[in-house]
Design an enzyme around this catalytic site. Structure first.
Site, PDB file in Angstrom:
ATOM      1  N   TRP A  13      49.468  -4.748   6.708  1.00 58.51           N
ATOM      2  CA  TRP A  13      48.616  -4.338   5.584  1.00 58.51           C
ATOM      3  C   TRP A  13      49.130  -3.097   4.875  1.00 58.51           C
ATOM      4  CZ3 TRP A  13      46.210  -8.061   3.592  1.00 58.51           C
ATOM      5  CH2 TRP A  13      45.715  -9.098   4.383  1.00 58.51           C
ATOM      6  N   ASP A  70      43.146   3.199   4.142  1.00 52.60           N
ATOM      7  CA  ASP A  70      42.540   1.864   4.209  1.00 52.60           C
ATOM      8  C   ASP A  70      41.837   1.761   5.563  1.00 52.60           C
ATOM      9  OD1 ASP A  70      41.941  -0.800   4.550  1.00 52.60           O
ATOM     10  OD2 ASP A  70      43.986  -1.537   4.267  1.00 52.60           O
ATOM     11  N   LYS A  97      34.637  -7.217   7.800  1.00 56.22           N
ATOM     12  CA  LYS A  97      34.938  -7.103   9.231  1.00 56.22           C
ATOM     13  C   LYS A  97      33.782  -6.413   9.953  1.00 56.22           C
ATOM     14  CE  LYS A  97      39.414  -7.164   7.367  1.00 56.22           C
ATOM     15  NZ  LYS A  97      39.849  -8.439   7.820  1.00 56.22           N
TER      16      LYS A  97
END
Ligand SMILES: Cc1ncc(COP(=O)(O)O)c(C=O)c1O
Length: 374
Positions: free
Chosen positions: A111, A180, A204
């Site tokens: 990511w 992030d 999530k």
């Protein structure tokens, strides 16, 4: 209905919701103000310009502020476009702070690698450490080569695919830090004041797909590059209270319910303790399995949210792993397959995954080991 209620979902996201949230209709009363129809569809059909939706979005913001103790000089946004949208929004909103257009990235998994690649469209990106041969650790911050000209330093707090998690906030000596937090958001308290921008997709730990929470220090607003799409322009969205364009109303609503559930269950500090207990259960089992289960990540960088592991050896025995996954499904444990780019198994233990779910997984792992260890 009865069958689905007992399924333990270990998916990496979209992920399990707290049962009280997914138990549809009853949840509509939770905010303590009247919503006219006792149906989720009422929220799905609601105009974002109504006073009911204003209450929903304000409630979500207030809960988030309370849970993370967000300082007053930070704005909170609820945006579309996911974490990936933020990979673009970050450089597009921040690079205008300096003439140089340099940005520092720490790349510890898929990511942050994607975020750095997206930033290269707009910035001169400096990866602050030598390229990692595998995403199994966090390079020692004392070895990072930070560029003093860089506008910001970016990292991903938890790499969902590779299972690498920061258990510290990097000390960047006052430089602008961007993070992030998509996959470990609200799994522990965080000192928001150490960051310029934090973003997190909800799907999530904090709700369903469609909404991304962004927390931004207000002095950073107003520097968007002219090519920044208006829906990604933080200043425009702040001026419009996240309503410049149609927000993902239903996802914001669900996020509010999840935030309230977190609050009622002891807040971020309680989630922190639970995350340690749950992940320790699985890591202990892996470490005591004599190499039957192998987690490739260095111990001090292991994620409490996503535990990737192989069976048989570090390369994995695919036939055995398939057997493991098939048997897990038979026992009502789903979404344990590792990401397609790494294979193997991945157990995601987000906030809504209960201790009982994890005990069930651990018991299964133990019995599978006893049956198959040669
Ligand atoms: C840590 C992290 N960041 C960003 C993303 C991208 O989010 P989205 O798919 O919402 O764009 C993901 C997706 O799983 C992720 O795990």
């Amino acid at each position: 209905m009865e069958a689905t209620r007992h399924v333990a979902n270990f998916g990496a996201g979209p992920a399990k919701l707290p049962r009280s949230v997914s138990a549809a209709g009853e949840a509509l009363q939770v905010y303590g103000f009247v919503i006219h129809s006792l149906s989720f569809f009422h929220v799905a059909e609601m105009s974002h310009r109504t006073s009911d939706f204003s209450k929903i979005i304000k409630t979500a913001e207030n809960l988030l502020r309370e849970l993370l103790n967000i300082p007053e000089n930070y704005k909170v946004l609820f945006l579309q476009g996911g974490g990936s949208g933020q990979f673009s929004a970050i450089p597009l909103n921040l690079l205008g702070l300096k003439e140089t257009r340099y940005a520092d990235y720490v790349v510890t998994g898929a990511w942050s690698a994607k975020a750095a690649k997206e930033a290269e469209k707009y910035a001169k990106v400096n990866i602050v450490h030598p390229k990692l041969a595998s995403y199994t650790k966090i390079p020692d911050p004392s070895s990072w080569n930070l560029n003093p000209e860089a506008t910001y330093i970016y990292y991903c707090a938890n790499e969902t695919i590779h299972g690498v998690e920061f258990d510290f906030v990097p000390d960047v000596k006052g430089a602008l830090l961007v993070c992030d937090m998509s996959s470990n958001f609200l799994s522990k308290p965080v000192d928001v004041s150490k960051f310029g921008v934090i973003f997190a997709g909800a799907q999530k730990n904090a709700g369903t797909a469609g909404v991304t929470a962004v927390m931004i220090r207000e002095d950073l607003l107003g520097f968007a590059l002219k090519e920044c799409p208006i829906v990604l322009d933080y200043k425009v969205q702040v001026e419009n209270a996240s309503l410049y364009n149609t927000p993902p109303c239903f996802s914001v609503y669900i996020m509010g319910l999840v935030l309230e559930w977190i609050k009622n269950n002891g807040g971020a500090a309680a989630m922190d303790k639970l995350s340690t207990v749950k992940s320790q259960m699985i890591y202990d089992l892996i470490d005591k399995s004599n190499g039957f289960y192998v987690c490739p990540v260095e111990k001090k960088s292991r994620s409490r949210m996503n535990i990737p592991f192989r069976l048989g050896s570090i390369k994995g025995d695919e036939a055995l792993e398939k057997k493991f996954l098939d048997k897990a499904v038979e026992l009502n444990m789903i979404s344990l397959k590792g990401h397609r780019s790494v294979g193997g198994i991945r157990a995601s233990l987000y906030n809504a995954v209960t201790i009982e779910d994890v005990q069930k997984l651990a018991a299964f792992m133990r019995s599978f080991l006893e049956t198959h260890q040669s």
